[in-house]
Enzyme design. Structure first.
Site, short mmCIF file in Angstrom:
data_model
loop_
_atom_site.label_atom_id
_atom_site.label_comp_id
_atom_site.label_asym_id
_atom_site.label_seq_id
_atom_site.Cartn_x
_atom_site.Cartn_y
_atom_site.Cartn_z
N GLY A 47 0.82 -1.21 0.00
CA GLY A 47 0.00 0.00 0.00
C GLY A 47 0.85 1.26 0.00
N THR A 48 0.40 2.26 -0.68
CA THR A 48 0.98 3.60 -0.70
C THR A 48 -0.20 4.54 -0.91
OG1 THR A 48 1.22 3.56 -3.08
CG2 THR A 48 3.10 2.80 -1.80
N THR A 49 -0.15 5.74 -0.81
CA THR A 49 0.76 6.73 -0.28
C THR A 49 0.03 7.46 0.85
OG1 THR A 49 1.83 7.07 -2.44
CG2 THR A 49 1.96 8.90 -0.89
N LYS A 80 -6.08 2.80 4.38
CA LYS A 80 -4.72 2.91 4.92
C LYS A 80 -4.61 3.90 6.07
CE LYS A 80 -3.21 2.38 0.13
NZ LYS A 80 -2.46 3.02 -0.98
#
Length: 275
Positions: A47-49, A80
């Site tokens: 996962g990003t950002t 996230k």
């Protein structure tokens, strides 16, 4: 569970390590590392950002919704950004599955401390606890399954929002103004360098975070932009003296639409004054 309340200390992680260590995310290294500690024979979603920035009286944290496994989009709706407790939040970048497990354990850790000690852990104490948990994941980080969270919250003692970043081996650093993690962080940080103002209100800080994620998605294939067709928007949390609040979909949709409309008129985004 009786031992948890009879002299095992205020740390739920230490209690779990003593009685059921196999449930700790970092202890999965024993099973996954059966190949001699080398690279794992599969590609886990990452996962990003995540971006976060302070404003007078609080802090904002926002994360895009994309997870990737190599060049494949593993998920378009992963979350996230999570509340850690009433006055703090945590965002995750890195190996998605392990990061979510670590966040859940961190939430229990903070709640356990409050129940055992009868008081809420200080913001510095929460940041230190998270650093300790990251160090417990070092075995998996060495195999490429690093978890890199970003922690932020409202400091009840100083009355301000504060940001803490980490490296994959548990190093902890306090950041001032704004910070970003994940593969798109370079582009998001560049955007925030131009947009950040220390007199933002909460709405201004949220808009700057959305602009930064838009710029990250523009140049980083692992970062997802706002998906107006599917109505998938970044997850945005705001922490003030009133506690953690996740922006509702309706409020967020309006701000995202304003940013996207502005990008239609000016694709390179807002500019800071030259002088």
């Amino acid at each position: 569970m009786r031992a948890a309340f009879s002299g095992s200390g205020s740390s739920f992680t230490e209690f779990l390590a003593a009685y059921n260590p196999e449930y700790l995310p970092g202890r999965r290294a024993a099973a996954l590392g059966a190949n001699g500690g080398g690279p794992l024979p599969f590609e886990a979603p990452h996962g990003t950002t995540i971006v976060t920035l302070t404003f007078p009286g609080g802090v904002v944290m926002a994360g895009d919704r994309r997870a990737t496994a190599g060049n494949v989009i593993a998920s378009r709706e992963i979350e996230k950004v999570f509340p850690a407790d009433e006055f703090s939040c945590v965002g995750i970048a890195g190996t998605a599955g392990l990061a979510v497990e670590m966040v859940r354990l961190f939430q229990v850790e903070l709640e356990h401390y409050e129940k055992i000690e009868g008081i809420t852990l200080s913001l510095d104490g929460k940041a230190n606890r998270l650093a300790t948990m990251i160090r417990g994941n070092l075995g998996l980080a060495m195999q490429g399954l690093a978890v890199v969270p970003l922690f932020a919250g409202y400091d009840l003692e100083s009355g301000e929002g504060r940001i803490f970043s980490y490296d994959p081996v548990g190093g902890q650093y306090e950041e001032h103004g704004f910070h970003c993690v994940g593969s798109g962080s370079v582009y998001a940080r560049g955007a925030l360098k131009k947009l950040y103002r220390d007199d933002f209100d909460a709405t201004g800080a949220v808009t700057a975070a959305i602009q930064a994620l838009y710029d990250a998605a523009d140049d980083d294939s692992a970062t997802g932009g706002p998906d107006l067709t599917r109505r998938i928007y970044p997850v945005v949390g705001v922490v003030t003296e009133d506690g953690y609040r996740r922006l509702p979909q309706s409020e967020l949709a309006e701000l995202v639409q304003e940013v996207v409309d502005a990008r239609h008129r000016r694709p390179d985004g807002p500019n800071a004054p030259l002088r």
